[in-house]
Design an enzyme around this catalytic site. Sequence first.
Site, mmCIF file in Angstrom:
data_model
loop_
_atom_site.group_PDB
_atom_site.id
_atom_site.type_symbol
_atom_site.label_atom_id
_atom_site.label_comp_id
_atom_site.label_asym_id
_atom_site.label_seq_id
_atom_site.Cartn_x
_atom_site.Cartn_y
_atom_site.Cartn_z
ATOM 1 C CE LYS A 72 -12.473 -40.852 -35.249
ATOM 2 N NZ LYS A 72 -11.993 -40.146 -34.063
ATOM 3 C CG ASP B 179 -13.500 -42.262 -29.016
ATOM 4 O OD1 ASP B 179 -13.271 -43.061 -29.951
ATOM 5 O OD2 ASP B 179 -13.231 -41.043 -29.070
ATOM 6 C CD GLN C 166 -11.000 -36.806 -33.197
ATOM 7 O OE1 GLN C 166 -12.031 -37.400 -33.508
ATOM 8 N NE2 GLN C 166 -9.812 -37.380 -33.243
#
Length: 289
Positions: free
Chosen positions: A55, A124, A99
């Site tokens: 990322k 997300d 995460q």
Amino acid sequence: MRRMMAAMPALILDGKIAAAAVLTELRPAIRDLDPQLVVVQVGDDPASASYIRQKMQSCKQVGMRHRHEHLPADTSADTLFRLIESLNADDDVTGFILQLPLPAHLQESVPLFLRSIEPAKDVDGFTAYNLGKVFLSTEYEHLPPATPAGVLLLLDHYHIPVQGKHAVIVGHSNIVGKPLSVMLLNRNATVTTCHIYTQDLAAHTRMADILCVAVGKPGLITADMVKHDAVVVDIGITRTDAGLKGDVDFGAVQEKAAAITPVPGGVGPMTVASLIRNCVHAAQRQRSS
Ligand code: NAP
């Protein structure tokens, strides 16, 4: 899409190429909007570390500001809530993600952590607000979950039509299988969603024009479970001694399918591209409100 003849091996749906095209398209908006992504990691899960590296690397490549907030494995729930609150309040942070998975002592509070993320910064697409909007129609998919959105970007890149096709999804998690089913339905596919309780999985997968598999069990989908000329999207990623493995028996299925994604190099890069696309959309909406 290129039409396959019976004995031709499948077209490889290359996520690296498609992701690069998505990122190139996003560059001007990134220059104008100057978004900033923060990735919050707690602990040292090796798979998470590798996803975060990818990322950060893509952000760098596309010229987007990014920061990695790495907290120790014994971080308390209170500390994590405080960090989320400070990111919600920081106008310079246009999007952030937590995460997953979190260390064991925090895992049961994941729904609470996700609930505390400001939906406008939820790049997300995991909050109930953004998932709920996905249920309305394509026009409301402002911050869709990154992996399903990445699958659709990949199909678009290769001009694979969805409308009127029978899409079979294996896996019904809240962040992949379920929203992907709904997003395909939004695009007028006929959708079947399979899961652990599905009886005779093969009878369903054999009907699929588009087969998307998100389970995390290498080799679950064998060639006899796939229709000739199907489009096969393998979302599963499992770390094995022999490297990363998808859920699909790639070697045998590519002889039968019209198109197939490799693992790695298929859906993975598209998830990252779609995350960056969400960062742009989040910044656009924040700047215009
Ligand atoms: P998950 O939450 O564990 O969901 C797995 C799903 O598969 C569940 O719905 C489960 O059903 C179902 N399932 C389990 N065994 C099955 C079987 N034998 N037959 C049919 N369905 C079965 O996982 P996830 O987060 O959705 O992720 C799925 C996979 O995709 C993992 O390998 C993950 O690493 C990968 N992934 C990849 C990306 C990417 O960017 N490429 C992104 C996210 C996830 P039940 O819930 O009923 O048990």
